[in-house]
Each structure stands twice: as structure tokens, then as C-alpha cells.
Design a protein around this motif. Structure first.
Motif, mmCIF file in Angstrom:
data_model
loop_
_atom_site.group_PDB
_atom_site.id
_atom_site.type_symbol
_atom_site.label_atom_id
_atom_site.label_comp_id
_atom_site.label_asym_id
_atom_site.label_seq_id
_atom_site.Cartn_x
_atom_site.Cartn_y
_atom_site.Cartn_z
ATOM 1 N N GLY A 1 63.875 -26.453 67.273
ATOM 2 C CA GLY A 1 62.481 -26.622 67.697
ATOM 3 C C GLY A 1 61.513 -26.324 66.559
ATOM 4 N N VAL A 2 61.744 -25.234 65.851
ATOM 5 C CA VAL A 2 60.856 -24.853 64.742
ATOM 6 C C VAL A 2 60.854 -25.945 63.672
ATOM 7 N N LEU A 3 62.051 -26.395 63.300
ATOM 8 C CA LEU A 3 62.155 -27.408 62.247
ATOM 9 C C LEU A 3 61.543 -28.730 62.709
ATOM 10 N N LEU B 1 69.653 -30.586 60.000
ATOM 11 C CA LEU B 1 69.354 -29.567 58.986
ATOM 12 C C LEU B 1 69.833 -28.195 59.456
ATOM 13 N N ASP B 2 69.723 -27.934 60.752
ATOM 14 C CA ASP B 2 70.202 -26.640 61.249
ATOM 15 C C ASP B 2 71.724 -26.546 61.121
ATOM 16 N N THR B 3 72.403 -27.644 61.399
ATOM 17 C CA THR B 3 73.860 -27.634 61.248
ATOM 18 C C THR B 3 74.235 -27.356 59.792
ATOM 19 N N LEU C 1 62.145 -27.929 53.562
ATOM 20 C CA LEU C 1 62.764 -27.968 54.890
ATOM 21 C C LEU C 1 64.129 -27.293 54.893
ATOM 22 N N ILE C 2 64.905 -27.572 53.868
ATOM 23 C CA ILE C 2 66.228 -26.948 53.788
ATOM 24 C C ILE C 2 66.067 -25.436 53.700
ATOM 25 N N ASP C 3 65.136 -25.010 52.862
ATOM 26 C CA ASP C 3 64.918 -23.577 52.690
ATOM 27 C C ASP C 3 64.504 -22.936 54.019
ATOM 28 N N ARG C 4 63.643 -23.627 54.733
ATOM 29 C CA ARG C 4 63.194 -23.133 56.033
ATOM 30 C C ARG C 4 64.387 -23.021 56.979
ATOM 31 N N ALA C 5 65.197 -24.085 57.026
ATOM 32 C CA ALA C 5 66.355 -24.111 57.924
ATOM 33 C C ALA C 5 67.313 -22.971 57.597
ATOM 34 N N VAL C 6 67.496 -22.699 56.317
ATOM 35 C CA VAL C 6 68.411 -21.631 55.913
ATOM 36 C C VAL C 6 67.856 -20.271 56.341
ATOM 37 N N ARG C 7 66.561 -20.060 56.110
ATOM 38 C CA ARG C 7 65.979 -18.750 56.438
ATOM 39 C C ARG C 7 65.900 -18.503 57.935
ATOM 40 N N LEU C 8 66.014 -19.570 58.731
ATOM 41 C CA LEU C 8 65.997 -19.391 60.190
ATOM 42 C C LEU C 8 67.341 -18.881 60.719
ATOM 43 N N GLY D 1 70.196 -19.766 46.761
ATOM 44 C CA GLY D 1 71.469 -20.355 46.354
ATOM 45 C C GLY D 1 72.005 -21.317 47.404
ATOM 46 N N VAL D 2 71.948 -20.896 48.663
ATOM 47 C CA VAL D 2 72.470 -21.728 49.750
ATOM 48 C C VAL D 2 71.680 -23.033 49.821
ATOM 49 N N SER D 3 70.356 -22.912 49.705
ATOM 50 C CA SER D 3 69.510 -24.100 49.800
ATOM 51 C C SER D 3 69.826 -25.082 48.677
ATOM 52 N N ALA D 4 70.029 -24.558 47.485
ATOM 53 C CA ALA D 4 70.352 -25.433 46.355
ATOM 54 C C ALA D 4 71.678 -26.149 46.611
ATOM 55 N N ASP D 5 72.651 -25.417 47.171
ATOM 56 C CA ASP D 5 73.942 -26.030 47.497
ATOM 57 C C ASP D 5 73.771 -27.178 48.488
#
Lengths: 325, 710
Positions: B378-380, B467-469, B512-519, B531-535
């Protein structure tokens, strides 16, 4: 190719059982009676789960009343019930003509595979609680699944060597087909001097009351406690190297888990943990059983001089136990 | 060194391999068939044999390969080998050394038969030249076949009986004919012979195969088996279409179903069956799922919709087909009754009321409940909707409802109807049509060539879902390795790419990726997020590379061009796309390659002088220190167009930017022709490096041209 000739259709539910028992008896199976505890399938009978372990040959067939608490429908559903019958066959090692043997059993029930469409359709089997898996098929008769056919590859976490072949017939389904009825409770169990007895006459009240117990009355705190107790008992019995009694504790725990599931008392994550606990026990039992048969010299291998040795070692074991007592 | 020795006449024979088994898994059948044929071809070819015509067969109970005109032995090989030097081959007394005798032995000749050879320096060596006769094909075959069978790709092998043989299913016979003769061999627990078996019930007797060429016909006429998969498949299609036409309808013949049914029969006989018309009130997808997935039946429709008929493929030419038909009708009735019950039952509870229960369903043991996942999506989705102009309220609603149908009885029974049932139930609840569609669409695209969401709301929720997956699985340390991808991350990444690129969505993917990761509710996620977002960015872009290169013939994009753009890590995929396409045009023009070469040279120079360059990075070029005319010219040219280039880059008109930069070619050439960068005087040297750094920065604002091939 020699094949059993097409038999007359069994007229009643019990005829169906008699014919299968007779057929598999003719083909060398030990005809056993059901295991006298609540189990979810014929596979849980010691004649399958434990006998599939180790090198000793074994052939058995039996009816196993099977309980699946979550499948109960208070007797309202024409083909879904919490208690039903399976007819189980286990042969180790699986014979080369195992499929043909099975097809002949269908012929003996009056099914001519030259007229009916009989198919082996891939369906692999895995039991997370038993730590077991096998490859095989469900057997279709004119589109209806009537049996499961499995080559065991692993049981209780142990490799199956030799491999056991397992056949499970769904008796009610077969009977419904044979008798052309749409409601399981309308099946003719038998016709006798006192008239017709239906499946419903035998089991409908049981189905209703047990469904109520499974879904509404089973005491969750007591069941949770019992689960822990049986787990403990199993471990104690394993420590005493009593594989068979330990296995019965697994059966108890497994059935209690199924009841808790029916009561929706277990969350998804807890569910996985319960399954793991039962699997851990069944693996340990499988190993203990193997060790106990090994200690006896695998008596059913009947190698030269094996019997005498086994008798001696069994006496030895008994003597030790008596001394302990 | 070897070469084929030409030969006048080679005897050739047909080869037949047929492996008879218990019923093979239908979904693996074609793969096994292909792998057996390919494996044999490869191994025979490696053995020096020419495989010109190869035909393969597959039924539930057999895999077979027929190769025409295979030589009875591989061609002889002319062998030339240099041995040890002469001085090491004989001792002072002239007696042969061990090295010499060992070489002779390895060539299979006596020492006296070896020749002498000089190399260019005049050293003399022992030398062997001879003809190696190929091993007879009949001798090679058992080993090659065994290797092929061992290498078949199969998810799980099994054992049976008391033997040690392992295969997909128990093996009963092996026909191995080379010409009319049986190749002596034993594998998978059976002896090779010439005896096959036909249809299990219609032709149960042993079937002698006289010759490879007569195999398919023998099975067809005497064995009641259509051995070739494609022939059987087309036979089934024709029967199904004919029966449907007889019902004044059309059969729904999906490739997947057709393949599966083909893999389940040896002698297909199509039959029609009926079900009660009242079931036609069920959603179309439910009826099709019941008929197809559970029973492998073909559904029939006309212009008004589905018809109360189905077509089943039996494996028997029954003298009493009504028995087969009636049996199948019996089976489908309770199945449909079940589905109708679920349909009634599920609609009694509004979808929205199921949302709370998602909190109690585990999505993944490290990533919390489906409820938590719903909230993250929902947030994304809301953030995405705001950027792409989709309705915020509808997006939030669709996201909240997206996973609710997972708790319905129908989806429990037919998992493949997830999303589709959610749409039906949402419509029944009176949700907005766009919300209902978005619930269905958020799983799109499910496979290559699949449709994309129908609205911006659908796009937003679908992107949020994917993106959440990606974020959750990467963040919990389970990114895919090799071919294993249990969470479908490749599919998710391709979905993200396709939705953004094909719907032209201007989104900052990195953010967006960074947001998804931090959620993700994972301990320490903030520290690891970068690091995760860059991957994840790299993972998604690698899928993009594959997608672009697949169509390289049309778009002219090469992997080096892709790397050149990737080096600039554009946040927007549309921007990435624009740079890539501009680069294609740039490379095509004459200045393109030359400037790419200049960029490589500059990159090398800067890399070598890195410490110095790094320290002077912030320093601008000092005009007074530019001594040479050529370097002043380059500087002038640079200053003259810098603002314009930067403007073009900001406007994302990269073709224009590259066009401007192409104009630098004479100045750049002049610089490298006439100026020595590595001037002994540090101030001059560093100033020149600063000039080159500025020049390069202007290029890398678009793409790193140094990565293009010279």
C-alpha cells in the motif's frame, strides 16, 4: 500375457473388501487387520511405516479406517467425511509386475481395462510428519481417482533399500462407482436376512457426532497438554529402545495435531513447528526400529542359519529385560 | 594433431533406441525426449560420427530415438605426434631411454617404427605418424547411451525393487537396434533386445521390432501407439475440434493443456461429456479451472459463452465408450458442485472484512504476515500512484484488498485463480470497477508475453507488489543463485521493467527500491539498505540487459552499450532507455567510435594518475597553465558547448547532447596529436589531467563511452 479374468462386480461394500483381501492373499500378502489406533492413513500402520524400513522382505494387505478430522462435514456432504476406509497393500521389494498386479486386482473387481479408461497419472507423495516421500501416480478410472500408487524412496528419513511399493485404494469411492450412487451414505454395506444395511446405517451418526467433537468440543488445552506428554513419552520409550511403543506415541501425537488443526487452534507458523516435532519423533522411531531389527539379525531375511541366530538373540534380549525387571 | 582420413565407402545403418518405462511424468516428457535426442546426437558427434537425420518419440511409457544412416565406425584419424627430443631419447651408449620407449608405447608401435622431425631451431625429435582406426559404433553405443541417460535432466530419480538402477520411473525394456541387429548392452536393470510393447491394454503382447525404420509404423499398426509426440498432439487437436464443431461450439485448446494431455495417452480417443447447465452461472475462469486443471478436460464455448459440455481424451478405443463418458461425467459433477458451494460461501463475507485476518497469515517466516505485506504494498503503491497520476484513493483501496482473496475457499481450492476471484468478489461487494480490475491485474505480467495492468491503479499496485517481493527476499538474504529462483524474483523484475517501460512511467526506481527495502521489518535493515538496494537495482537491470539483447537485431543495442549506460546508474528506466537509444545513433556515426577510443584513452590516463587526479578533482582548469595551443583549443571547445550539453542532458535529449559532443572530435584529436599529458612539470601535468577529467565528466553525464569496444 496371463491376466486375471474379469470378475463379477462386488455387490456390497463388504464384498469389495472381501474380494481385495482374497486377491492379495492369493498373491502372497499377509492379510492383516487395521491398526487399533487413530491414524490418518493406511501408511501409518506399522505394517507399512515400520516394515518399509530395512532390508527384510514383506508383503501385507489390510483395511485401515482413517481419520482426517478437518475433512468432517457433519454427515452433510455426500463424499467428504472425517472417517473412512483405505485398503492398503505394501510389497517389499516392489515386484517388477507391480502395476500389472494392481490392474489384475481391478479386473477381479469387475473392471475391464479394455473397456474402461484406466490411467496412471503422476502424483508424487510426501508426508512431512513421517519424513517420507515416494514417486508414483494416482490411478484414474474413467477420470476418477481410485487409488494411489507409490514407490517409497525414503521413510522416517531413511533411504528405502529395497524399495517398497504401496497401493492405497479409496474404498468408498470405488464402491460408489461400482454401486452407482452419488452419496456415500447410500452405499449398500450388505444385504442380509434383516434387510439392507447402508453405509449411513453404519457410520452416519458417528460422522455427525465425531464432526461435532472434532470441530466444536475437542478440548484444546487438554489436547495441547497431551501432545507434549506423548512427545515426552515417545522420547522416554526411545531411550528404553522400545521402538514399537514409541511409535504408538507418535501416532497419538500425530492424531492430536490433526484434532488441533480441526479446532483451528494452531497458527500457520506454529503449524510448521508441530509438524517438525512429529517428524523429529518419527525419524527417531524409524532409526530405533531399524536398529532393533538389525540387533535381531533382520530375521525375515531368512538367510542360512539366520533363524537360529535370531532366536538366540531374541532370547538373549528377553533375558536381559527380565533381569532388569 | 589429428585429421579425418578420407574414405571411399562407409557402411551406414539406422539406429533405434527405445526405453520402455512405467508412466513418465507428463510435464517432463518433452524435456526428456529432447534431452535424450540431443544427448545422443552430441555424444555421437563427439565420437566423430555424423548425425544427419534424427527423429525422437515420446509417450507415457516410452522414450525413443531413431537416427538414420549412422556410420558403422567413425572415420579413421590421421595422427601426428612429436615425441621427446632426440638427445633425451637415447643415452650415451645409444640405448633408448624410458622417455623414448614410453612414447613408442603410447603410440602403439615399436621404437624402430618412429620417425624423426626437426623444429625451426633445428632440434631433432622422435616423431609418430599413423592412422588410428575408429572404434566400431556398435561398441561405442552402450557407453554413449548410458552417459546420455545418466545426464537426462530430471527433478527426481527413483529406485525400484531391490536393484540399484535409478531413473525417472521404473524401466521395463530397452530396444537397441543398429541396423537389424541388437546392440549387446545392459543398463538401468534391463538387457537390450528387439522386443517392445504396445498399448498397455489394446496390444499387451510383446512386439518384435525388425528394423529401426519400421519402428513408428510397427507401433502404430500392431502396437496401437502413436509414438511421435507431435503427431499425437495434432491428432488430439483435430479430434477435439471436430467434436466441438459437432456441438456447434469451439473447444478452448490451450497449449499447456494439449501438451499435458498428449503426454498422458498413447492412443487418444476424444469423447464428449455433459454437465448441468446451472453450473454455467459460475465465473468462466472457475469452470475452466475445474475442467482443465483438475480433470484435464477441454472446455467448449460458443459466442454466448461456455457451453455445458466438455471433451475428454481417453487412452482407449473402448467398445463401450458410454462407460467412459458416464464415468467422467460422474467425476465432474461433485467438482462443480464444490466450486458452486465455494462461490456461494465466499460471497457471504465482503472481501474487505478479510483484510484483518491477513495479519494472522504468514507470508514468509522472516518477512512477517500477509497483512504486513499488504501494508507495505500500500505504501509503495500510493507513492507510485502520486508520481504517475493514478487515483490515490482507488490505489490505496486496491492495495488493501489485493491479497484478501487468498483467504477465500475458492482460491484455497484453485490457487491459480488468485486475483481473478478477488476481482469477482470485489465487484460483488460493490467496489469500484477500477479497484476490482487492479486486484486481478496486480499479479501481471505472470509470464513472458502476458498482458500488463489495465490502469494506472493496477500499475501502481502491481509495481508495489513486485518491489516488495524483491526487497523482502533480497533483504532476508535469499537472492536467487544459479537457476534456483523459488520466489520468482526474475519474473518480478521483468514485470517491473515491462510495466515501467511499456507504460512509459517516469519513476525514480532507485528511490522506490530503497523505500521498499527500508519498509521490510528486518532487524538492522536501515544499516544494510544501501547495499541491498544496489543489489536489487543491479538484479533488475541485468534482466533489462537480457530483454534488450534478446531484440538486439531490431534495436541495435549491444552489451557494451548497455554497460556504458549502466555505468551512469540512471534512476529512471525511461531515462536509461533514452540514453541507450541515443547511444545507438551515436555509435553509428563516424565520430562515435573515435570518441569512444578517446574516452578509453582518457579513462586509462586518469586511472594511472589516480592519486594525483583524485587530489586535484575539485580544482578547475587554470587557463594560464594551458601552454599548448591544442590544449587551449580543446578547452575553448569544451567551454563553448558545455552549457548546451548539460542543458540537453537535463532535458533528456541525449541524441542532441551526443551530437554536440561529436563536434569535439577535431579538438580532441588535436590534443592527443600534439600535447604530452605527462609533462615533467607537475603543475602543467595536473592541469592537463583536470582538463581531461572535465571532458570525460561531460561524456559520462550521458554514458561511459570508454566501455564501448574499439
Amino acid at each position: 500375457m496371463k491376466t486375471t479374468k474379469i470378475g463379477p462386480k462386488p455387490r456390497s461394500f463388504q464384498d469389495l473388501i472381501f474380494i481385495l483381501q482374497h486377491y492379495w492373499s492369493e498373491h502372497g500378502c499377509v492379510i492383516l487387520q487395521p491398526y487399533d489406533m487413530e491414524v490418518g492413513a493406511g501408511t501409518f500402520h506399522t505394517a507399512t511405516f515400520l516394515r518399509a524400513i530395512g532390508p527384510e522382505p514383506w508383503s501385507a494387505a489390510y483395511v485401515q479406517p482413517s481419520r482426517r478430522p478437518t475433512d468432517g462435514r457433519y454427515g452433510q456432504n455426500p463424499f467428504r467425511v472425517q472417517h473412512y476406509y483405505q485398503f492398503q497393500v505394501l510389497i517389499k521389494p516392489s515386484p517388477p509386475d507391480f502395476q500389472e498386479l494392481y490392474l489384475d486386482s481391478l479386473r477381479s473387481l469387475g473392471f475391464d481395462p479394455r473397456i474402461n479408461d484406466v490411467r496412471f497419472v503422476e502424483d508424487n507423495w510426501e508426508s512431512p510428519t513421517l519424513g517420507a516421500w515416494g514417486l508414483g501416480w494416482e490411478v484414474w478410472l474413467n477420470g476418477m481417482e481410485i487409488s494411489q500408487f507409490t514407490y517409497f524412496q525414503q521413510v522416517g528419513g531413511l533411504e528405502c533399500r529395497p524399495v517398497s511399493g504401496e497401493i492405497t485404494y479409496g474404498l468408498e469411492r470405488l464402491a460408489m462407482y461400482l454401486q452407482d450412487v452419488d452419496n456415500m451414505f447410500d452405499l449398500v454395506w450388505t444385504e442380509g436376512p434383516q434387510g439392507r444395511v447402508s453405509y449411513g446405517d453404519v457410520f452416519l451418526q458417528n460422522e455427525i457426532e465425531q464432526s461435532k467433537y472434532n470441530f466444536d468440543y475437542a478440548n484444546v488445552p487438554v489436547l495441547l497438554r497431551n501432545f507434549d506428554e506423548h512427545e515426552q513419552a515417545c522420547n522416554d520409550l526411545l531411550a528404553a529402545r522400545l521402538a514399537l511403543p514409541a511409535y504408538e506415541q507418535v501416532l497419538k501425537a500425530s492424531h492430536i495435531f490433526n484434532l488441533l488443526d480441526a479446532r483451528r487452534a494452531i497458527s500457520v507458523t506454529e503449524r510448521a513447528r508441530f509438524i517438525l516435532r512429529v517428524r523429529t519423533l518419527s525419524r527417531a522411531v524409524a532409526q530405533a526400529y531399524y536398529a532393533s531389527r538389525e540387533a535381531l539379525g533382520f530375521p525375515m531375511l531368512r538367510g542360512a542359519g539366520a533363524s537360529a541366530n535370531v532366536a538366540a538373540s531374541m532370547e538373549g534380549a528377553l533375558a536381559v529385560d527380565q533381569a532388569r525387571a | 594433431m589429428t585429421a579425418s582420413v578420407p574414405r571411399a565407402r562407409i557402411e551406414r545403418r539406422d539406429l533405434l533406441v527405445e526405453l520402455g518405462t512405467e508412466e513418465l511424468p507428463p510435464k517432463a516428457l518433452r524435456v526428456l525426449e529432447q534431452a535424450l535426442a540431443d544427448g545422443l546426437r552430441t555424444r555421437l558427434t563427439q565420437a566423430g560420427l555424423v548425425v544427419a537425420a534424427i527423429e525422437s518419440f515420446a509417450t507415457p511409457r516410452r522414450l525413443a530415438v531413431h537416427i538414420r544412416r549412422l556410420a558403422v565406425r567413425p572415420p579413421d584419424q590421421l595422427i601426428k605426434r612429436r615425441g621427446p627430443p632426440l638427445r633425451a631419447s637415447f643415452d650415451a651408449a645409444g640405448a633408448p631411454t624410458r622417455a623414448a620407449t614410453a612414447f613408442a608405447d603410447s603410440c602403439g608401435v615399436a621404437l624402430e617404427a618412429l620417425g624423426r622431425e626437426h623444429d625451426v631451431k633445428g632440434n631433432e625429435y622422435l616423431y609418430f605418424e599413423g592412422i588410428k582406426t575408429g572404434t566400431a559404433t556398435v561398441t561405442l553405443l552402450p557407453g554413449l547411451l548410458q552417459q546420455t541417460l545418466d545426464a537426462l535432466p530430471t527433478p527426481r530419480r527413483m529406485r525400484w525393487g531391490a536393484g540399484d538402477a535409478q531413473f525417472v520411473r521404473p524401466v521395463h525394456w530397452l530396444v537397441l537396434l543398429f541396423g537389424r541387429e541388437v546392440v549387446p548392452a545392459s543398463m538401468l536393470g534391463v538387457e537390450a533386445g528387439s522386443v517392445s510393447f504396445g498399448h498397455r491394454f489394446m496390444a499387451p503382447k510383446a512386439l518384435h521390432i525388425a528394423s529401426p525404420a519400421g519402428y513408428a509404423k510397427a507401433l502404430l499398426t500392431r502396437g496401437k501407439v502413436i509414438a511421435a509426440f507431435d503427431a499425437r498432439r495434432e491428432n488430439i487437436r483435430a479430434q477435439v475440434e471436430q467434436l466441438a464443431a459437432g456441438l456447434a461450439g469451439r473447444a478452448i485448446v490451450g497449449d499447456g493443456l494439449l501438451d499435458e494431455v498428449t503426454a498422458l495417452v498413447e492412443w487418444p480417443v476424444a469423447l464428449t461429456g455433459q454437465f448441468e447447465p446451472r453450473f454455467l452461472a459460475l465465473p468462466r475462469e472457475v469452470l475452466i479451472a475445474t475442467l482443465q486443471e483438475h480433470q484435464r478436460y477441454f472446455a467448449v464455448e460458443n459466442d454466448a459463452g461456455l457451453m455445458p459440455w466438455f471433451i475428454t481424451i481417453s487412452n482407449i478405443d473402448s467398445p463401450d465408450p458410454d462407460v467412459v463418458r458416464a464415468g467422467n461425467e460422474r467425476v465432474v459433477r461433485p467438482r462443480l458442485a464444490d466450486a458452486a458451494f465455494f462461490w456461494e460461501q465466499d460471497r457471504r463475507q465482503p472481501l474487505a472484512e478479510r483484510r484483518l485476518a491477513l495479519d494472522g497469515v504468514t507470508f514468509h517466516d522472516k518477512l512477517g504476515s500477509l497483512g504486513a505485506r499488504t501494508d507495505r504494498i500500500g505504501v509503495l503503491a500510493s507513492a507510485i500512484a502520486a508520481h504517475i497520476g493514478a487515483d490515490g484513493g482507488e490505489t490505496a483501496r486496491a492495495a488493501q484488498l489485493a491479497k484478501c482473496d487468498l483467504l477465500t475457499a475458492m482460491v484455497g481450492e484453485f490457487p491459480e485463480l488468485q486475483g481473478c476471484m478477488g476481482r469477482y468478489y470485489a465487484l460483488a461487494d460493490g467496489e469500484a470497477p477500477r479497484v476490482a480490475d487492479a486486484i486481478r491485474d496486480h499479479y501481471l505480467p505472470r509470464a513472458a508475453g502476458d498482458a500488463l495492468p489495465a490502469s494506472g491503479v493496477g500499475d501502481a499496485v502491481a509495481l508495489g507488489d513486485k518491489l516488495d517481493t524483491l526487497a523482502g527476499i533480497f533483504a532476508s538474504g535469499q537472492k536467487p543463485s544459479g537457476t534456483r529462483d523459488p520466489f520468482g524474483l526474475r519474473r518480478a523484475a521483468i514485470g517491473v521493467l515491462r510495466i515501467i517501460l511499456e507504460h512509459r512511467l517516469e519513476l525514480n526506481l532507485i528511490e522506490l527500491i530503497d523505500r521498499a527495502v527500508r519498509l521490510q521489518q528486518i532487524a538492522g535493515i536501515d544499516a544494510a539498505a544501501a547495499g541491498v538496494s544496489a543489489d536489487i537495482y543491479d538484479f533488475v537491470l541485468e534482466r533489462a540487459r537480457a530483454q534488450y539483447l534478446e531484440r538486439a537485431a531490431d534495436n541495435g543495442i549491444s552489451t557494451e552499450m548497455f554497460d556504458a549506460v549502466l555505468a551512469t546508474r540512471p534512476a529512471s528506466l525511461l531515462d536509461f532507455d533514452a540514453r541507450l537509444r541515443a547511444l545507438v545513433g551515436f555509435v553509428a556515426r563516424p565520430e562515435g567510435l573515435s570518441l569512444a577510443a578517446a574516452n578509453r584513452r582518457i579513462a586509462n590516463i586518469l586511472r594511472k594518475s589516480e592519486p594525483a587526479a583524485a587530489s586535484l578533482q575539485p580544482q578547475p582548469v587554470v587557463r594560464e597553465l594551458l601552454r599548448e595551443e591544442a590544449e587551449r583549443e580543446l578547452h575553448d571547445a569544451l567551454l563553448a558547448m558545455r552549457a548546451q550539453v548539460q542543458e540537453a542532458v537535463t532535458a533528456q535529449t541525449y541524441a542532441r547532447a551526443l551530437d554536440l559532443l561529436a563536434g569535439l572530435k577535431p579538438a580532441v584529436d588535436g590534443f592527443f596529436d600534439r600535447v604530452l599529458v605527462n609533462d615533467p612539470e607537475a603543475a602543467l601535468r595536473n592541469n592537463r589531467l583536470a582538463l581531461l577529467a572535465e571532458l570525460r565528466a561531460l561524456f559520462t553525464g550521458i554514458a561511459d563511452l570508454s566501455r564501448l569496444p574499439g
